[in-house]
Design a protein around this motif. Structure first.
Motif, PDB file in Angstrom:
ATOM      1  N   ILE A  31      20.798 -69.359 111.330  1.00 38.81           N
ATOM      2  CA  ILE A  31      22.266 -69.328 111.296  1.00 38.81           C
ATOM      3  C   ILE A  31      22.896 -69.455 112.673  1.00 38.81           C
ATOM      4  CG2 ILE A  31      22.340 -67.986 109.153  1.00 38.81           C
ATOM      5  CD1 ILE A  31      22.989 -65.506 110.940  1.00 38.81           C
ATOM      6  N   ALA A  32      22.092 -69.538 113.708  1.00 37.43           N
ATOM      7  CA  ALA A  32      22.597 -69.508 115.086  1.00 37.43           C
ATOM      8  C   ALA A  32      23.651 -70.577 115.349  1.00 37.43           C
ATOM      9  CB  ALA A  32      21.446 -69.644 116.074  1.00 37.43           C
ATOM     10  N   LYS A  70      24.231 -61.913 110.697  1.00 33.22           N
ATOM     11  CA  LYS A  70      24.359 -62.426 109.335  1.00 33.22           C
ATOM     12  C   LYS A  70      25.698 -62.020 108.719  1.00 33.22           C
ATOM     13  CE  LYS A  70      20.532 -62.092 106.793  1.00 33.22           C
ATOM     14  NZ  LYS A  70      19.246 -61.531 106.288  1.00 33.22           N
ATOM     15  N   ASN A  71      26.170 -60.812 109.036  1.00 34.19           N
ATOM     16  CA  ASN A  71      27.477 -60.379 108.544  1.00 34.19           C
ATOM     17  C   ASN A  71      28.594 -61.241 109.122  1.00 34.19           C
ATOM     18  OD1 ASN A  71      26.618 -58.339 106.842  1.00 34.19           O
ATOM     19  ND2 ASN A  71      26.781 -56.750 108.398  1.00 34.19           N
ATOM     20  N   VAL A  72      28.510 -61.554 110.398  1.00 34.80           N
ATOM     21  CA  VAL A  72      29.502 -62.434 111.013  1.00 34.80           C
ATOM     22  C   VAL A  72      29.456 -63.803 110.347  1.00 34.80           C
ATOM     23  CG1 VAL A  72      30.181 -63.627 113.142  1.00 34.80           C
ATOM     24  CG2 VAL A  72      29.537 -61.202 113.214  1.00 34.80           C
ATOM     25  N   TYR A  73      28.266 -64.310 110.150  1.00 36.55           N
ATOM     26  CA  TYR A  73      28.078 -65.607 109.488  1.00 36.55           C
ATOM     27  C   TYR A  73      28.724 -65.597 108.100  1.00 36.55           C
ATOM     28  CZ  TYR A  73      25.588 -69.372 107.081  1.00 36.55           C
ATOM     29  OH  TYR A  73      25.272 -70.473 106.337  1.00 36.55           O
ATOM     30  N   GLN A  74      28.452 -64.554 107.327  1.00 31.35           N
ATOM     31  CA  GLN A  74      29.018 -64.453 105.979  1.00 31.35           C
ATOM     32  C   GLN A  74      30.546 -64.366 106.018  1.00 31.35           C
ATOM     33  OE1 GLN A  74      27.632 -64.813 102.979  1.00 31.35           O
ATOM     34  NE2 GLN A  74      25.722 -65.290 104.035  1.00 31.35           N
ATOM     35  N   GLY A  80      32.948 -62.148 103.333  1.00 28.13           N
ATOM     36  CA  GLY A  80      33.192 -60.753 103.665  1.00 28.13           C
ATOM     37  C   GLY A  80      32.120 -60.193 104.556  1.00 28.13           C
ATOM     38  N   ILE A  81      32.309 -58.960 104.978  1.00 27.24           N
ATOM     39  CA  ILE A  81      31.376 -58.289 105.884  1.00 27.24           C
ATOM     40  C   ILE A  81      30.827 -57.051 105.202  1.00 27.24           C
ATOM     41  CG2 ILE A  81      31.144 -57.057 108.072  1.00 27.24           C
ATOM     42  CD1 ILE A  81      33.152 -58.900 109.275  1.00 27.24           C
TER      43      ILE A  81
END
Length: 86
Positions: A31-32, A70-74, A80-81
């Motif tokens: 996801i980078a 991953k939370n930022v990505y989502q 959402g986070i």
């Protein structure tokens, strides 16, 4: 013949089972390219410092950093986070 009683498995558990042997750093790598540069730089710095101090790639701290990314990505994808700490 007796019918087989098969129960469905929640999708989240299937995904977790499929990625349970995947390195947290590999997950981050996946996801980078979608992360803001400041988030990626911060997470990579924290991980680098942890590893330089003798930590392992599979330590909970590394998993926590990857979970944050991953939370930022989502959130950027509109998902959402999840609650958690960085």
């Amino acid at each position: 013949m007796n019918p087989v009683n098969i129960k469905s498995v929640p999708v989240a558990l299937v995904g977790e089972a499929l990625t349970s042997n995947v390195s947290p750093l590999y997950e981050l790598h996946q996801i980078a390219y979608e992360l803001p540069l400041n988030v990626l730089s911060d997470v990579k710095q924290r991980i680098g410092d942890w590893l330089a101090s003798g930590g392992k790639e599979t330590d909970p701290y590394i998993k926590q950093q990857v979970a944050y990314a991953k939370n930022v990505y989502q959130a950027l994808k509109g998902g959402g986070i999840n609650c958690g700490t960085h």
